[in-house]
Design an enzyme around this catalytic site. Sequence first.
Site: not given
Length: 513
Positions: A407, A479
């Site tokens: 992500h 992330e």
Amino acid sequence: MKSKHKFRISLVISLALLTSFFYPFKLLTSVNVLNVVHAEESLFITTENLNLRSSFSSKSKVLLTIPKGKTIKKIGVYGEDKSWFKVSFNSKIGYVSTKYVTPKPIPKNSVSSINTIYKTKTSLNLRKGPSVKSPVLMTIPKSSPLMYHAASGPWYKVSYNGTQGYVASQYVTISPSAMKSRSKQTTEIRSSMSLVNSKVLITIPASTEVTVLGKSGTTGSWLKVMYNGITGFTPARHYIVQVAPGDSLSTYPTYITIENLNLRNQASRYGSILTTIPSGTSISVISKSASWYKVRYNNQVGYVSSGFVQPFTGKTPIKSPVIPANKHVILIDAGHGGGDAGAVTSNGTVQEKVLTLNIANRVADELKKNYELYEVKLTRSNDRYLSLVERTNLSERLDADAFISVHINSSPSFATGHEALVPTSSAYTTNPYANASRRLGEVINQEIAMNVPDFKNRGVKRQDVYVVGRNTVPSTLIEYGFIANSVDRSYMSGSNMIKATAKGIDKFMKSYY
Ligand SMILES: [Zn+2]
């Protein structure tokens, strides 16, 4: 999660391992014998009214409630912290929390708690009682293993394939393949399993071989042994357990480890690590299941993941590893996709779903190119929508061993850096591999921090994220930086980031499997 089939294989093999320290492998070919030998050790009593569930999670369906004080039979141990037993109760099979069960007590210091292996000298009648007039239950073939319970005059009470009865003692003999043990120190054979309330029958000098007839069923701390024709009890800690006759090392094929590899006490990632075998070591493979091999290394028997060994051909050093048939599966999940663009820059030109697919594809390529031991799969390889449930279901469907979700972060204000999200300890988390997931996240995070040191490390964070907390395999969400930050975007697309991710996954797999 592994298929049920694999769990069954692991169960049989771990029973075999438990038993193999005391009994020769030859006797383990029949599952019935295993059941007999270990019947008493697998019985538990419920200490409360206890729910029998459909799976090893307190969220799973309750099949029935077992009343307090009932006997259940343990079939296996489940859950990352081994807090669930698979059990059978009244012929129903399910899972119970181990908190509310206790081992069924068995008589201490009684002969019946000794599992002695005898062998029939001839085909022999098993009778209901200790008399030739007593009905014949069955005829036992010649050379069959028997479990001895007690003597009754010239008769022995025994079990054969789960049936109890009596046999004439003159037709049975101590199994010649009984285990041998060597004494580590001077010790004695005693009349009973007590150091104070028993007679010394004979002194055993150090480094003397004795025949092991059985072990105490309660703790295994006493051996029943025979030496110079004298049978009695001796403390197990004074002996080195040795290989049984006929169980020669040379009869097993030799394999070579191609990585530093953990030897575990069970054919499972739950198994505790007995030792780490260095890369390039030869080991004997005793038996194989799908993804675990039972092996012997330095007189220790245990299990190794089959993905990290290859048959020994006599040539050293090994240049390129043979690709094993059953590779561990890494599932890479490119976040968002299709109608779900994820985070988007304010001018709309950069979409998270595009960046995640790019990173996921490149991590997969890096693993395929430089880490041939894995089978790499993607939840999506093009721009399409997948729900979170569909993504986590793929873990099970593809038999994944690790799940990494890619992500890109976003923030209303300026922010920078990479981070790993791992399961919380709240009730949200149903992933049975929560600890392993945390470790997976930590290892990848550390690799990125080490290989991309100038990029801010926001650390490993516990957060309730569906694809992590609700997954069924070790899972983390990385992330890779903030979408609005052009410096972050240049870091996240750099090859160091991709290489570090793959290296972290590899490190986790090697330490975990
Ligand atoms: Zn996202």
